[in-house]
Motif scaffolding. Structure first.
Motif, PDB file in Angstrom:
ATOM      1  N   THR A 175      28.034 -20.528  27.476  1.00  0.00           N
ATOM      2  CA  THR A 175      27.345 -20.315  28.746  1.00  0.00           C
ATOM      3  C   THR A 175      26.631 -21.558  29.271  1.00  0.00           C
ATOM      4  O   THR A 175      26.866 -21.977  30.397  1.00  0.00           O
ATOM      5  N   LEU A 230      18.373 -13.664  24.263  1.00  0.00           N
ATOM      6  CA  LEU A 230      19.334 -13.326  25.311  1.00  0.00           C
ATOM      7  C   LEU A 230      18.653 -12.580  26.462  1.00  0.00           C
ATOM      8  O   LEU A 230      18.945 -12.832  27.640  1.00  0.00           O
ATOM      9  N   SER A 231      17.725 -11.714  26.135  1.00  0.00           N
ATOM     10  CA  SER A 231      16.987 -10.984  27.153  1.00  0.00           C
ATOM     11  C   SER A 231      16.186 -11.943  28.031  1.00  0.00           C
ATOM     12  O   SER A 231      16.176 -11.819  29.260  1.00  0.00           O
ATOM     13  N   LYS A 242      18.490 -13.842  30.326  1.00  0.00           N
ATOM     14  CA  LYS A 242      18.987 -13.022  31.436  1.00  0.00           C
ATOM     15  C   LYS A 242      17.902 -12.664  32.455  1.00  0.00           C
ATOM     16  O   LYS A 242      18.225 -12.175  33.534  1.00  0.00           O
ATOM     17  N   PRO A 300      21.123 -17.106  36.986  1.00  0.00           N
ATOM     18  CA  PRO A 300      22.059 -17.799  36.097  1.00  0.00           C
ATOM     19  C   PRO A 300      21.861 -19.314  35.994  1.00  0.00           C
ATOM     20  O   PRO A 300      21.776 -19.846  34.879  1.00  0.00           O
ATOM     21  N   ALA A 323      18.572 -20.193  34.279  1.00  0.00           N
ATOM     22  CA  ALA A 323      18.646 -19.945  32.832  1.00  0.00           C
ATOM     23  C   ALA A 323      19.372 -21.086  32.128  1.00  0.00           C
ATOM     24  O   ALA A 323      18.947 -21.536  31.054  1.00  0.00           O
TER      25      ALA A 323
END
Length: 176
Positions: free
Chosen positions: A93, A146-147, A150, A154, A157
């Protein structure tokens, strides 16, 4: 007498060849998995782009990898699994979606991504040998990371996570 200096010269050359590449290598003990990597080189590469990357991060009161919340106090048995998941997040990602403002940053990010990929491959081998189990703590900590990832837009992050590579490298450096 002419050849008497040759053995000493050869010995010096062999010592130099074997010693030089290993300078900066560190052995990480991630649970039962043992990995050798060059954290010093990763840190150096990141330090060359850190200011530019972190300057793009406009959210200064929020952290994805906050050391006190996610990484610190991870049990040694859970480090392997947690690191495997974090590396996957970065490789799948963060590095893939980082929008590079200048091409001078691209080689540094690419080198960092390749280093992460090498570590991930070694961890995958440990996982295949069943010495990198995922316990509840590792799963919970990764879910928390991950929380938090998110919670942001995007691109925000991705920028935030890339700017926090130093937190990840510092945590990895503590694995002895």
């Amino acid at each position: 007498m002419k050849g008497s200096g040759l053995p000493l010269c050869l010995l010096t050359a062999v010592f130099y060849l074997f010693w030089t590449p290993s300078a900066g290598l560190k052995t990480l003990h991630v649970g039962s998995c043992v990995i050798t990597t060059n954290l010093q080189e990763m840190r150096k590469g990141f330090s060359e782009i850190r200011d530019r990357v972190q300057a793009k991060d406009e959210i200064i009161d929020f952290s994805i990898l906050s050391k006190s919340e996610s990484l610190q106090d991870t049990k040694p048995a859970d480090r392997c699994c947690l690191l495997r998941h974090i590396l996957r997040l970065y490789l799948d990602t963060v590095f893939k979606n980082y929008q590079i403002p200048g091409h001078h940053i691209l080689p540094k990010i690419s080198t960092l991504a390749n280093s992460f990929l090498t570590i991930k491959k070694e961890i995958r081998l440990c996982h295949a040998r069943m010495i990198c189990p995922c316990g509840e703590e590792a799963t919970a900590k990764y879910s928390q990371i991950l929380s938090r990832f998110k919670m942001l837009q995007p691109q925000e992050a991705v920028v935030k996570a890339l700017g926090e590579v130093d937190i990840l490298l510092r945590w990895m450096d503590e694995m002895e």
